[in-house]
Write a protein that holds these residues in place. Sequence first.
Motif, short mmCIF file in Angstrom:
data_model
loop_
_atom_site.label_atom_id
_atom_site.label_comp_id
_atom_site.label_asym_id
_atom_site.label_seq_id
_atom_site.Cartn_x
_atom_site.Cartn_y
_atom_site.Cartn_z
N VAL A 123 28.99 -6.04 64.65
CA VAL A 123 31.00 -6.55 64.29
C VAL A 123 31.01 -7.55 62.84
N GLY A 124 32.09 -6.97 62.47
CA GLY A 124 32.52 -7.47 61.01
C GLY A 124 33.62 -7.05 60.35
N GLN A 125 34.55 -8.00 60.02
CA GLN A 125 35.37 -7.45 58.91
C GLN A 125 35.07 -6.93 57.86
N ASN A 126 35.31 -6.01 57.51
CA ASN A 126 34.38 -4.95 56.54
C ASN A 126 35.45 -5.79 55.65
N ARG A 127 37.03 -5.35 55.36
CA ARG A 127 37.81 -5.55 54.80
C ARG A 127 38.97 -5.87 55.34
N PRO A 128 39.77 -6.38 54.47
CA PRO A 128 41.75 -6.58 55.05
C PRO A 128 41.81 -5.41 55.99
N ASN A 129 42.03 -6.06 56.93
CA ASN A 129 42.60 -5.50 58.23
C ASN A 129 41.61 -4.05 58.83
N VAL A 130 40.52 -4.05 58.45
CA VAL A 130 40.02 -3.49 58.65
C VAL A 130 38.35 -3.67 59.15
N VAL A 131 38.12 -3.54 60.96
CA VAL A 131 37.32 -3.98 61.13
C VAL A 131 35.71 -3.15 60.94
N LEU A 154 36.12 -9.31 70.43
CA LEU A 154 35.72 -8.08 69.72
C LEU A 154 34.70 -8.81 69.55
N LYS A 155 34.19 -9.83 69.01
CA LYS A 155 32.63 -10.25 68.49
C LYS A 155 32.31 -10.35 69.94
N SER A 156 32.70 -10.48 71.32
CA SER A 156 31.97 -10.59 72.19
C SER A 156 30.96 -9.43 73.24
N ASP A 211 17.80 8.01 60.21
CA ASP A 211 16.83 7.11 60.15
C ASP A 211 16.28 5.50 59.60
N PRO A 212 17.01 4.29 60.48
CA PRO A 212 17.62 5.02 61.41
C PRO A 212 18.72 5.33 62.28
N PRO A 213 19.10 6.15 63.39
CA PRO A 213 20.85 6.06 63.66
C PRO A 213 21.12 5.10 63.60
N ARG A 214 22.02 5.59 63.27
CA ARG A 214 23.44 3.93 63.55
C ARG A 214 24.49 5.16 63.33
N LEU A 215 25.46 4.79 65.21
CA LEU A 215 27.00 5.69 64.14
C LEU A 215 28.08 3.45 63.51
N VAL A 216 28.45 5.07 62.55
CA VAL A 216 29.57 3.23 61.63
C VAL A 216 30.89 4.08 62.32
N VAL A 217 31.09 2.46 62.98
CA VAL A 217 32.93 3.07 62.96
C VAL A 217 33.98 1.99 61.82
N ASP A 218 35.41 2.25 60.95
CA ASP A 218 35.71 1.65 60.14
C ASP A 218 37.40 1.66 61.71
N ILE A 219 37.85 0.10 61.85
CA ILE A 219 38.82 0.34 62.85
C ILE A 219 40.16 -0.25 61.90
N ASP A 220 41.21 0.52 61.36
CA ASP A 220 42.20 -0.37 60.58
C ASP A 220 42.92 -0.95 61.01
N GLY A 221 43.78 -1.76 60.72
CA GLY A 221 44.88 -2.35 61.27
C GLY A 221 43.50 -2.92 62.21
N LEU A 222 43.22 -3.95 62.30
CA LEU A 222 42.51 -4.48 63.33
C LEU A 222 42.24 -6.58 62.33
N ALA A 223 42.46 -7.42 63.74
CA ALA A 223 41.29 -8.24 62.91
C ALA A 223 40.65 -8.77 63.84
N LEU A 224 39.40 -9.07 63.03
CA LEU A 224 38.30 -9.55 64.03
C LEU A 224 38.56 -11.40 64.88
N ASN A 225 38.49 -11.19 65.52
CA ASN A 225 38.64 -11.69 67.34
C ASN A 225 37.55 -11.97 68.13
#
Length: 457
Positions: free
Chosen positions: A109-117, A90-92, A73-87
């Motif tokens: 797409v965003g850098q949620n915290r260091p090394n986690v996108v 990925l932004k494309s 409500d509204p439906p969203r899928l949230v994915v956290d990827i470890d060991g990844l830097a935003l480039n």
Amino acid sequence: MPRPPLLRTKPLSTNRRRTILKAGGTLLLSVFAPLSASAAQILAVRVWPAEDYTRVTLENDGDLKATHFMVPDPPRLVVDIDGLALNDTLKSLVAKIESNDPYIKQVRVGQNRPNVVRLVFDLKEAVKPQVFTLEPVAGYRHRLIFDLYPMKPADPLAALIQERDWTTGDAAPQSQSGAPEAIGKLETQAAGANGTPPAAPVKPTPAPAEPRMACCNMPKVTRMVTIALDPGHGGEDPGATGASGVHEKDIVLAVARRLKAKLEGHPNTRVMLTRDADYFVPLGTRVDKARKVQADLFVSIHADAFVERSARGSSVFVLSEKGASSSAARWLANDQNKADLIGGVNLANHDRQLASVLLDLSTTAQISDSLKLGSAVLKEIGGINRLHRGAVEQAGFAVLKAPDIPSILVETAFISNPEEEARLKDDAYQDQLADAITKGIKRYFAANPPMAKSRMA
């Protein structure tokens, strides 16, 4: 007040300055090297939207670990990827989401915290996500896969019925040649023998009659005939690639669409495509789709590739329980059976036991009928292209393992041969192929009319 004396320092020698700078650079590298080494790099992003499901692929230079959760409500899928830097690659991903995607509205797409996108998929409806990784295979590096399935899986039979207003009468659409055909209508040539008059007078045609789907010693039966067409490969699995860069998956989909239109130009005939767009369908799912629509025939369409560019010609294959009929057939079956590895199957949901059961249930009768169908189609294809071998071949193709459906695999030509690749890309040749396969199917039904089914859609 007298000024304090200036502190004078002796200038550093050139060698001493180099030593200090080198030591400082080493210190900086020691601080930042672990951070850069631990961050994986995204090499490519791909999106494959389809009604069956939408797939998002992140290809990277190392194995990634991801966690995900749904937000309603509204439906969203949230994915956290470890060991990844935003480039930038990925932004494309943001720009790759199309407006006609059945399930994804947009992605953030965003850098949620260091090394986690963090990826946030804003959805058009609730989905059942599958998130998994794939080991490097063929030309791919590590892949992180997001498959977004609808809450209610698509029903192939319901979709087939809703596709158009099917008719079982003589008023159904005519074939493109204008000659009335009834692939699914079995009509005795001597209807008056049992006192039952024919439903309507048969108008003579000026052209020589093509094979009809009739049997002299059977009562009149009218029902829909369902044919499953299987364009090979798709999505993450391009199949073979020609010298000009054309992919097998695109050629065979084009041929399958032409063949579908020609077959449906005849009354009482409906056709299901195991895929109608550029997306990956596992081998077992292709067989399952054909069984769900109670298909009378299964025709898988491919385009050969071989290490020698001189190899050429068309072939037709059926399943074998006793090994391949030739070393080339065995090589081709092994190559085609790798589709699930290349296309990317979620092993957590992959039913290996079911795949083996399907092979065990394959009957001698099914293979016998498949050989008859294959021979009819091969004869017609031989009229438009050189045959690689003069007879139907057999091998353990996974996609031919429906135990109750006559099934063939048509290798239209060698896409690895420059001359045949050019023909495969030609609209006129694709049309000839579709015509030849249609005539082969009609020839098969003329000699082996489909029986009435207790289950009818």
